[in-house]
Design a protein around this motif. Structure first.
Motif, PDB file in Angstrom:
ATOM      1  N   LYS A 120      -4.094 -20.029  14.034  1.00 53.41           N
ATOM      2  CA  LYS A 120      -2.888 -19.340  13.582  1.00 53.41           C
ATOM      3  C   LYS A 120      -1.876 -20.327  13.034  1.00 53.41           C
ATOM      4  O   LYS A 120      -1.757 -21.445  13.521  1.00 53.41           O
ATOM      5  CB  LYS A 120      -2.267 -18.561  14.752  1.00 53.41           C
ATOM      6  CG  LYS A 120      -2.986 -17.278  15.086  1.00 53.41           C
ATOM      7  CD  LYS A 120      -2.166 -16.479  16.087  1.00 53.41           C
ATOM      8  CE  LYS A 120      -2.772 -15.116  16.341  1.00 53.41           C
ATOM      9  NZ  LYS A 120      -1.939 -14.307  17.247  1.00 53.41           N
ATOM     10  N   PRO A 131       2.197  -3.562   2.338  1.00 54.75           N
ATOM     11  CA  PRO A 131       1.009  -2.981   1.703  1.00 54.75           C
ATOM     12  C   PRO A 131       1.315  -1.854   0.721  1.00 54.75           C
ATOM     13  O   PRO A 131       0.525  -1.595  -0.187  1.00 54.75           O
ATOM     14  CB  PRO A 131       0.201  -2.455   2.904  1.00 54.75           C
ATOM     15  CG  PRO A 131       0.661  -3.294   4.049  1.00 54.75           C
ATOM     16  CD  PRO A 131       2.107  -3.565   3.801  1.00 54.75           C
ATOM     17  N   GLY A 173      -5.376  -9.650   0.660  1.00 56.94           N
ATOM     18  CA  GLY A 173      -4.768 -10.479   1.697  1.00 56.94           C
ATOM     19  C   GLY A 173      -3.320 -10.164   1.968  1.00 56.94           C
ATOM     20  O   GLY A 173      -2.719 -10.734   2.895  1.00 56.94           O
ATOM     21  N   GLN A 204       5.105  -9.910  10.522  1.00 55.94           N
ATOM     22  CA  GLN A 204       5.635  -9.024  11.569  1.00 55.94           C
ATOM     23  C   GLN A 204       5.476  -9.654  12.948  1.00 55.94           C
ATOM     24  O   GLN A 204       6.368  -9.587  13.790  1.00 55.94           O
ATOM     25  CB  GLN A 204       4.922  -7.664  11.518  1.00 55.94           C
ATOM     26  CG  GLN A 204       5.211  -6.852  10.270  1.00 55.94           C
ATOM     27  CD  GLN A 204       6.672  -6.469  10.157  1.00 55.94           C
ATOM     28  OE1 GLN A 204       7.451  -7.142   9.484  1.00 55.94           O
ATOM     29  NE2 GLN A 204       7.065  -5.412  10.818  1.00 55.94           N
ATOM     30  N   GLU A 205       4.309 -10.253  13.177  1.00 52.38           N
ATOM     31  CA  GLU A 205       4.035 -10.882  14.469  1.00 52.38           C
ATOM     32  C   GLU A 205       4.987 -12.047  14.712  1.00 52.38           C
ATOM     33  O   GLU A 205       5.557 -12.178  15.807  1.00 52.38           O
ATOM     34  CB  GLU A 205       2.595 -11.361  14.505  1.00 52.38           C
ATOM     35  CG  GLU A 205       2.197 -12.033  15.821  1.00 52.38           C
ATOM     36  CD  GLU A 205       0.756 -12.502  15.802  1.00 52.38           C
ATOM     37  OE1 GLU A 205      -0.059 -11.916  15.064  1.00 52.38           O
ATOM     38  OE2 GLU A 205       0.440 -13.473  16.522  1.00 52.38           O
ATOM     39  N   GLU A 220      -1.947  -7.363   3.130  1.00 53.28           N
ATOM     40  CA  GLU A 220      -1.766  -6.649   4.393  1.00 53.28           C
ATOM     41  C   GLU A 220      -1.858  -7.601   5.581  1.00 53.28           C
ATOM     42  O   GLU A 220      -1.067  -7.518   6.519  1.00 53.28           O
ATOM     43  CB  GLU A 220      -2.802  -5.539   4.523  1.00 53.28           C
ATOM     44  CG  GLU A 220      -2.596  -4.669   5.767  1.00 53.28           C
ATOM     45  CD  GLU A 220      -3.517  -3.469   5.797  1.00 53.28           C
ATOM     46  OE1 GLU A 220      -4.257  -3.272   4.823  1.00 53.28           O
ATOM     47  OE2 GLU A 220      -3.480  -2.732   6.795  1.00 53.28           O
ATOM     48  N   GLU A 221      -2.823  -8.557   5.531  1.00 52.81           N
ATOM     49  CA  GLU A 221      -2.955  -9.525   6.616  1.00 52.81           C
ATOM     50  C   GLU A 221      -1.712 -10.423   6.692  1.00 52.81           C
ATOM     51  O   GLU A 221      -1.251 -10.766   7.784  1.00 52.81           O
ATOM     52  CB  GLU A 221      -4.199 -10.393   6.392  1.00 52.81           C
ATOM     53  CG  GLU A 221      -5.530  -9.684   6.638  1.00 52.81           C
ATOM     54  CD  GLU A 221      -5.853  -8.654   5.580  1.00 52.81           C
ATOM     55  OE1 GLU A 221      -6.584  -7.702   5.889  1.00 52.81           O
ATOM     56  OE2 GLU A 221      -5.351  -8.777   4.439  1.00 52.81           O
ATOM     57  N   LYS A 222      -1.177 -10.774   5.537  1.00 54.72           N
ATOM     58  CA  LYS A 222       0.018 -11.613   5.496  1.00 54.72           C
ATOM     59  C   LYS A 222       1.214 -10.855   6.061  1.00 54.72           C
ATOM     60  O   LYS A 222       2.055 -11.408   6.770  1.00 54.72           O
ATOM     61  CB  LYS A 222       0.291 -12.058   4.069  1.00 54.72           C
ATOM     62  CG  LYS A 222       1.036 -13.375   3.964  1.00 54.72           C
ATOM     63  CD  LYS A 222       0.781 -14.049   2.627  1.00 54.72           C
ATOM     64  CE  LYS A 222       1.286 -15.478   2.648  1.00 54.72           C
ATOM     65  NZ  LYS A 222       0.958 -16.206   1.408  1.00 54.72           N
ATOM     66  N   LYS A 247       1.115  -8.487   8.326  1.00 56.39           N
ATOM     67  CA  LYS A 247       0.949  -8.434   9.785  1.00 56.39           C
ATOM     68  C   LYS A 247       1.343  -9.767  10.420  1.00 56.39           C
ATOM     69  O   LYS A 247       1.939  -9.797  11.495  1.00 56.39           O
ATOM     70  CB  LYS A 247      -0.496  -8.086  10.133  1.00 56.39           C
ATOM     71  CG  LYS A 247      -0.894  -6.659   9.771  1.00 56.39           C
ATOM     72  CD  LYS A 247      -2.355  -6.402  10.109  1.00 56.39           C
ATOM     73  CE  LYS A 247      -2.755  -4.987   9.763  1.00 56.39           C
ATOM     74  NZ  LYS A 247      -4.201  -4.729  10.045  1.00 56.39           N
ATOM     75  N   GLU A 248       0.996 -10.855   9.756  1.00 56.94           N
ATOM     76  CA  GLU A 248       1.349 -12.186  10.255  1.00 56.94           C
ATOM     77  C   GLU A 248       2.864 -12.363  10.289  1.00 56.94           C
ATOM     78  O   GLU A 248       3.424 -12.905  11.247  1.00 56.94           O
ATOM     79  CB  GLU A 248       0.708 -13.242   9.346  1.00 56.94           C
ATOM     80  CG  GLU A 248       0.920 -14.675   9.814  1.00 56.94           C
ATOM     81  CD  GLU A 248       0.339 -15.676   8.827  1.00 56.94           C
ATOM     82  OE1 GLU A 248       0.575 -15.523   7.611  1.00 56.94           O
ATOM     83  OE2 GLU A 248      -0.343 -16.617   9.269  1.00 56.94           O
ATOM     84  N   TYR A 270       5.438  -8.525   0.781  1.00 57.44           N
ATOM     85  CA  TYR A 270       4.039  -8.354   1.143  1.00 57.44           C
ATOM     86  C   TYR A 270       3.711  -7.000   1.763  1.00 57.44           C
ATOM     87  O   TYR A 270       2.612  -6.806   2.266  1.00 57.44           O
ATOM     88  CB  TYR A 270       3.607  -9.460   2.114  1.00 57.44           C
ATOM     89  CG  TYR A 270       3.565 -10.820   1.465  1.00 57.44           C
ATOM     90  CD1 TYR A 270       2.539 -11.169   0.608  1.00 57.44           C
ATOM     91  CD2 TYR A 270       4.576 -11.753   1.699  1.00 57.44           C
ATOM     92  CE1 TYR A 270       2.492 -12.413   0.005  1.00 57.44           C
ATOM     93  CE2 TYR A 270       4.549 -13.014   1.105  1.00 57.44           C
ATOM     94  CZ  TYR A 270       3.500 -13.338   0.257  1.00 57.44           C
ATOM     95  OH  TYR A 270       3.468 -14.563  -0.346  1.00 57.44           O
TER      96      TYR A 270
END
Length: 373
Positions: free
Chosen positions: A3, A34, A41, A50-51, A43-45, A47-48, A32
């Motif tokens: 990560k 969605p 990529g 947001q986390e 959506e994954e970005k 989520k990253e 980013y």
């Protein structure tokens, strides 16, 4: 895959203020999201991002992360945990099973307090559409059963705001602290408050409409805009159209998946279309111009003289529109030789005469004859 550092994800320093974190998150989330960014990529970005934001905006999580890095986040589930004791079969799991709660000093209270704002559950719905609706896009209506915030009590579950009191047993925390005598000594535990069921509030008089639940089950009609080019098995997300959140949390999302009915003539291959068109021997030998169907209407297709059976012609731009782009796939037309099963005497005579005049030389005929040697 390792990560990335949360500060690096948001592009801020470790001394960033709350306002700087919010500003960075707002800019990146907008870029980013969605619903806005359809690049691979994204959506994954998102989520990253947001986390990282969730951790750095929570003082307790931020402190743990600053001290232990990503290892300190393991098992927290976005809630609260500690290094190697946050789940995955560690001590907290054992004490959870023994005493029904986390243990003080190690789990940050054994998880997120149930009186915090929580996002509503996501919903899924399947929708059957025609081949043309998938290709050109359409607007359809669907009905869903979902929990919505009670309009009478605004989700409080109380008859009036004066009927909502802070729980006297847990003082609004939603948790009660106890002490257990174990083989390891006296252990402090935290469990869900039995008086308020973890909400941190007591309702003296419940709402007459929702009977204290704060939500009501309703059937909702929702308009779905189907993007042109959607394919069988794909889905779209309708943000905020899921179950209502609790304690002021946002609603979940609604995921609509599509089942596309087959077409009688066309077969779809991604954004391309394929079809088969019959031609006669005369058309193949002499050439012709035939009319063929497309999704946009009829067009002319030139068949060159000497066209062989199974020849495939490509018509650019006559396929399906790419989702979110002004590009279309191609239409591939394969010609199939249609041999008549019955002939008139005149047709037979002409074909027999033609057969006697045909040239049966050439590489293909030579290979065929050579097979008998």
């Amino acid at each position: 895959m390792a990560k990335r550092d949360y500060y690096e994800v948001l592009g801020v320093s470790k001394n960033a203020t709350e306002q700087e974190l919010k500003r960075a998150h707002r800019q990146l989330a907008k870029k980013y999201h969605p619903d806005v960014n359809t690049e691979a990529g994204a959506e994954e970005k998102f989520k990253e991002i947001q986390e990282a934001y969730e951790v750095l905006m929570d003082p307790q999580k931020k402190s743990t992360y600053d001290q232990f890095g990503h290892a300190g986040m393991d098992g927290m589930g976005g809630a609260g945990g500690f290094g190697g004791f946050g789940g995955g079969g560690g001590f907290e799991d054992i004490f959870e099973g023994m005493f029904g709660g986390g243990f003080g000093g190690f789990g940050g209270g054994g998880g997120r307090s149930t009186n915090s704002a929580r996002r509503g559950a996501d919903l899924e719905k399947s929708l059957i559409i025609t081949f043309e609706e998938a290709a050109f896009g359409a607007t359809k209506e669907i009905t869903v059963n979902r929990e919505e915030e009670c309009t009478k009590c605004a989700g409080s579950g109380a008859r009036s705001k004066d009927d909502v009191k802070t729980c006297t047993q847990c003082s609004g925390s939603g948790r009660v602290i106890g002490v257990q005598n174990t083989i390891l000594g006296r252990i402090q535990t935290q469990t869900v408050c039995p008086s308020c069921n973890g909400n941190g509030k007591e309702v003296t008089h419940k709402c007459d409409s929702c009977h204290g639940r704060g939500t009501k089950n309703k059937t909702k009609t929702i308009e779905v805009k189907i993007p042109a080019g959607i394919n069988h098995g794909q889905q779209i997300r309708l943000s905020g159209q899921g179950e209502a959140g609790t304690n002021g949390g946002p609603a979940g999302d609604l995921y609509v998946s599509f089942r596309v009915q087959p077409h009688d003539f066309f077969k779809r291959d991604g954004y391309d279309l394929r079809c088969e068109v019959p031609i006669t021997f005369s058309q193949a030998a002499l050439g012709d111009e035939i009319e063929i169907p497309t999704l946009d209407g009829k067009i002319s297709l030139k068949i060159p003289a000497g066209t062989q059976p199974e020849t495939e012609f490509r018509l650019k731009g006559k396929g399906v529109k790419n989702i979110g782009r002004e590009l279309h796939g191609s239409l591939y037309v394969k010609v199939k030789l249609a041999v008549p099963k019955k002939l008139t005497s005149r047709q037979k005579a002409l074909l027999e005469e033609f057969n006697s005049l045909e040239d049966k030389s050439g590489s293909l005929w030579e290979r065929f004859k050579g097979a008998f040697k």
